[in-house]
Design an enzyme around this catalytic site. Structure first.
Site, PDB file in Angstrom:
ATOM      1  N   HIS A 138      53.769  36.254  16.936  1.00  0.00           N
ATOM      2  CA  HIS A 138      52.524  37.030  16.984  1.00  0.00           C
ATOM      3  C   HIS A 138      52.193  37.487  15.574  1.00  0.00           C
ATOM      4  CE1 HIS A 138      49.570  38.995  19.671  1.00  0.00           C
ATOM      5  NE2 HIS A 138      49.403  39.800  18.623  1.00  0.00           N
ATOM      6  N   SER A 164      50.442  47.809  20.407  1.00  0.00           N
ATOM      7  CA  SER A 164      49.600  46.789  21.053  1.00  0.00           C
ATOM      8  C   SER A 164      50.327  45.439  21.068  1.00  0.00           C
ATOM      9  CB  SER A 164      48.272  46.688  20.284  1.00  0.00           C
ATOM     10  OG  SER A 164      47.594  45.503  20.578  1.00  0.00           O
ATOM     11  N   LYS A 196      52.414  43.427  24.614  1.00  0.00           N
ATOM     12  CA  LYS A 196      52.160  42.063  25.123  1.00  0.00           C
ATOM     13  C   LYS A 196      53.424  41.209  25.049  1.00  0.00           C
ATOM     14  CE  LYS A 196      48.487  41.412  22.318  1.00  0.00           C
ATOM     15  NZ  LYS A 196      47.992  42.706  21.899  1.00  0.00           N
TER      16      LYS A 196
END
Ligand code: URA
Length: 460
Positions: free
Chosen positions: A92, A193, A197
């Site tokens: 990510h 955040s 996920k």
């Protein structure tokens, strides 16, 4: 009369906003209350927005960040990758301009034997969104049920989806709200955040790409380092083996920034082409995939993982997985047969160099804003984005350009939308007459592992 332990006092959103506004730290119960209220709608958006702004201005402590990440992770269903029969690894990024490594690393790592259950996001602030880019492919579905996610992963080894009302719904609400309330660029909010996920996907291992430089959300190096260290330590604490690579975002990554055009650039690389302006994208994707393959137990070192990923690029197996994933998620991969024919921007304009010299640097956040305002991003939550809007760069940092040479092509929804971005882009690109030193940051400037992240946080 003996009453026993007293019930905890009722919580009120306005009190929690005031506490944060005045510099206090919220405990886990208080953060859980806000997250639950965001998901079930019992806390109105104006109060959530006020709390986000207070958190942005005051900052979140490490404990608050962890509580927020875990409450958001637990706000919906969680994916259990154990049935995939493979180690589950993901990557990510903290967000950049032209940052499309997901389209390369997911199939590359899957081709090397790891499962890649990737939960991504939409355009945020000046940065593009993986989901918006994928939705440029006709039919591609980013909102899958957990059962469908598992089916695609079993079939292809990789699946890229978004937050849904069932999967990390709290991030779905807060992410969109941050995008339109200028509350993105904060280490605690970004870290929570991202981790919500990644941890909801039940990953065994995670590779984080933490951007630095003029296009990063966190412009100060120490803030980006703190974000990297806090995410590694938090994810490791939650049982996910994690590393963070600090990587350069001093110019857009590769030569395309937009939705469809970023997919085209990625597929060109997966097809084995090597346009010189895309070399940084290719290199970073292989480095990140190398770490994923290594952490996934398929290579003894990151360098050996890189070599395996490079072989999967060369033999076309990663390309095959990418197309298979697109089809499995409802997308029509035939649009890549003739990508130029599919590209139908409403208006196009060439930007010519206004003087001769060397491209000495870029204000990459402004470049990203230009891309968003051409139509690639949204002003209001839920608005559709234009798949064809974006910017193609024909010259990159450190290159010599001659006056009148086309250095970029802008694609917009309509001619009116070209005006502001053209001005922004001219101001953002710095052409210097006599540049002797255009030395940029290295592509990867630092790697945080569990040990170095914990040391960093202890000594900070
Ligand atoms: N990516 C995310 O998922 N969240 C952020 O806040 C920034 C980048």
């Amino acid at each position: 009369m003996e009453t026993g332990a007293s019930a905890p006092a009722a919580l009120h959103a306005v009190d929690l906003i005031r506490k944060k506004r005045d510099g206090g730290a919220l405990d886990g119960r208080e953060i859980g209350f806000l997250v639950a209220g965001a998901v079930d709608g019992s806390i109105p958006l104006e109060q959530l927005a006020a709390w986000l702004m207070a958190a942005w201005l005051r900052g979140l402590t490490l404990d608050e960040t962890c509580s927020l990440a875990m409450a958001m992770r637990d706000s919906g269903e969680k994916f259990d990758p154990s049935r995939l029969g493979k180690v589950a690894v993901d990557k990510h990024s903290t967000g950049g301009v032209g940052d499309k490594t997901s389209f390369l690393v997911a199939p590359l790592a899957a081709a090397c034997g790891v499962a890649v259950p990737m939960i991504s996001g939409r355009a945020l602030g000046h940065t593009g969104g993986t989901l918006d880019k994928l939705e440029a492919i006709p039919g591609y579905r980013t909102a899958l049920s957990l059962a469908e996610f598992e089916t695609v992963l079993k079939r292809c080894g990789a699946s890229i989806v978004g937050q849904t009302p069932a999967l990390v719904p709290a991030d779905r609400v807060l992410y969109a709200l941050r995008d339109r309330t200028a509350t993105v660029e904060n280490p605690g909010l970004i870290g929570a955040s991202i981790l919500s996920k990644k941890l909801a996907a039940g990953l065994d291992a995670l590779v984080l790409d933490v951007k630095t430089g003029s296009g990063a959300f966190l412009r100060r190096r120490e803030d980006a380092e703190y974000l990297a260290a806090l995410m590694v330590a938090t994810a490791e604490g939650a049982g996910t083996r994690t590393v963070a690579l600090m990587t350069d975002m001093g110019q857009p990554l590769g030569r395309a920034a937009g939705n469809w055009i970023e997919l085209v650039e990625s597929v060109e690389l997966l097809r084995g082409q090597r346009p010189p302006e895309s070399e940084d994208l290719r290199e970073l994707s292989l480095i990140l995939a190398g770490w994923m393959v290594h952490l996934g137990g398929q290579a003894a070192t990151p360098a050996a993982g890189y070599a395996r990923a490079e072989a999967a690029l060369a033999d076309g197996s990663a390309l095959g997985i990418f197309f298979e994933m697109v089809e499995a998620q409802g997308g029509d991969s035939s649009v890549f047969d003739d990508p130029a024919a599919f590209h139908k921007p409403g208006a196009t304009q060439a930007l010519k160099a206004w003087e001769s010299g060397v491209i000495a640097g870029m204000e990459t956040t402004a470049v990203g804003m230009a891309v968003q305002r051409l139509g690639a991003g949204r002003e209001k939550a839920g608005e559709p984005v234009d798949p064809h809007a974006g910017i193609l760069f024909h010259a990159r940092r450190g290159e010599r350009v001659e006056k009148g040479q086309v250095i970029a092509t802008l694609f917009a929804t309509n001619p009116a939308r070209l005006q502001e971005p053209v001005v922004t882009l001219k101001e953002a690109i710095h052409i210097a007459k006599d540049v002797t030193d255009t030395a940029a940051e290295p592509l990867v400037s630092r790697v945080f592992t569990r040990e170095s992240a914990e040391k960093y946080l202890r000594e900070r």
